[in-house]
Design an enzyme around this catalytic site. Structure first.
Site: not given
Ligand code: URA
Length: 216
Positions: A103, A107, A205, A208
């Site tokens: 990603r 944006t 995340d 992560d």
């Protein structure tokens, strides 16, 4: 597009542990593997079978085996890789293709950096695995890659989904691939996306949590 949200105490229990910041990477990887096995069981219930007869020690018996061609499992890197060991335990003969999509953090749009899918996917059952269905952009691009190569059916197995992402996938597939079959399976549907595209309450995340915070 058909959406199935798991409704099972074992899955709910494991999802809660997955969210918990006290859960270590080691435990997180183990939980992801267990959840994928539980979700795959339901998600694959319509895989085609063919009749087969076998010899038992007593007599012959008729049964079924999964019909070919073997499904193609596609983990979406990097977090989807954490789901691969679980699903291949149930589908050891499946083939594996890879999509690397990350990603753009500004944006929030997906950017593809690797595409290792076979050129011809006609007649193949595609199983996309990605823990987080957030904006839906990654899943939509992945479905496009599969359908442009001739696949007409895809099963998507995710752990957590946001309503915004589910709506985006529904809109995209129903307008772009109205004749194709898309089944989305979630362990849980969360409340919303936040302003930086994270699922809330979510688990943070996923990459992560699986692998530590280096890499992207
Ligand atoms: N990807 C993640 O890893 N977590 C989110 O909450 C959203 C996208």
């Amino acid at each position: 597009m058909e959406l199935t949200i798991a409704d099972h105490p074992l899955i709910a229990h494991k999802v809660t542990s997955l969210r918990d910041t006290e859960t270590t990477s080691h435990q997180f990887r183990q939980l992801v593997e267990e959840l994928v096995i539980l979700l795959t069981f339901e998600a694959t219930k319509s895989l085609p079978t063919e009749p087969v007869s076998v010899e038992t020690p007593l007599t012959s018996a008729t049964g079924v085996r999964l019909a070919g061609p073997a499904p193609l499992i596609v983990p979406i890197l990097r977090a989807g890789l954490g789901m691969l060991s679980g699903i291949t335990k149930l589908l050891p003969d499946a083939e594996v293709g890879f999509l690397g999509i990350k990603r753009n953090e500004e944006t929030l749009e997906p950017e593809t950096y690797a595409n290792r899918l076979p050129e011809d996917l006609s007649g193949r059952q595609i199983i996309l695995i990605d823990p987080m269905l957030a904006t839906g952009g990654t899943l939509n691009d992945s479905l496009d890659y599969a359908f442009e190569r001739g696949a007409t059916e895809a099963i998507c197995i995710c752990l957590l989904g946001a309503p915004e992402g589910v709506d985006a996938v529904r809109k995209h597939t129903e307008s772009t691939w109205p004749q194709n079959k898309v089944d989305v399976h979630l362990a849980a549907l969360d409340e919303k996306l936040n302003e930086i595209g994270y699922i809330v309450p979510g688990l943070g995340d996923a990459g992560d949590r699986l692998y530590g915070s280096s890499g992207s």
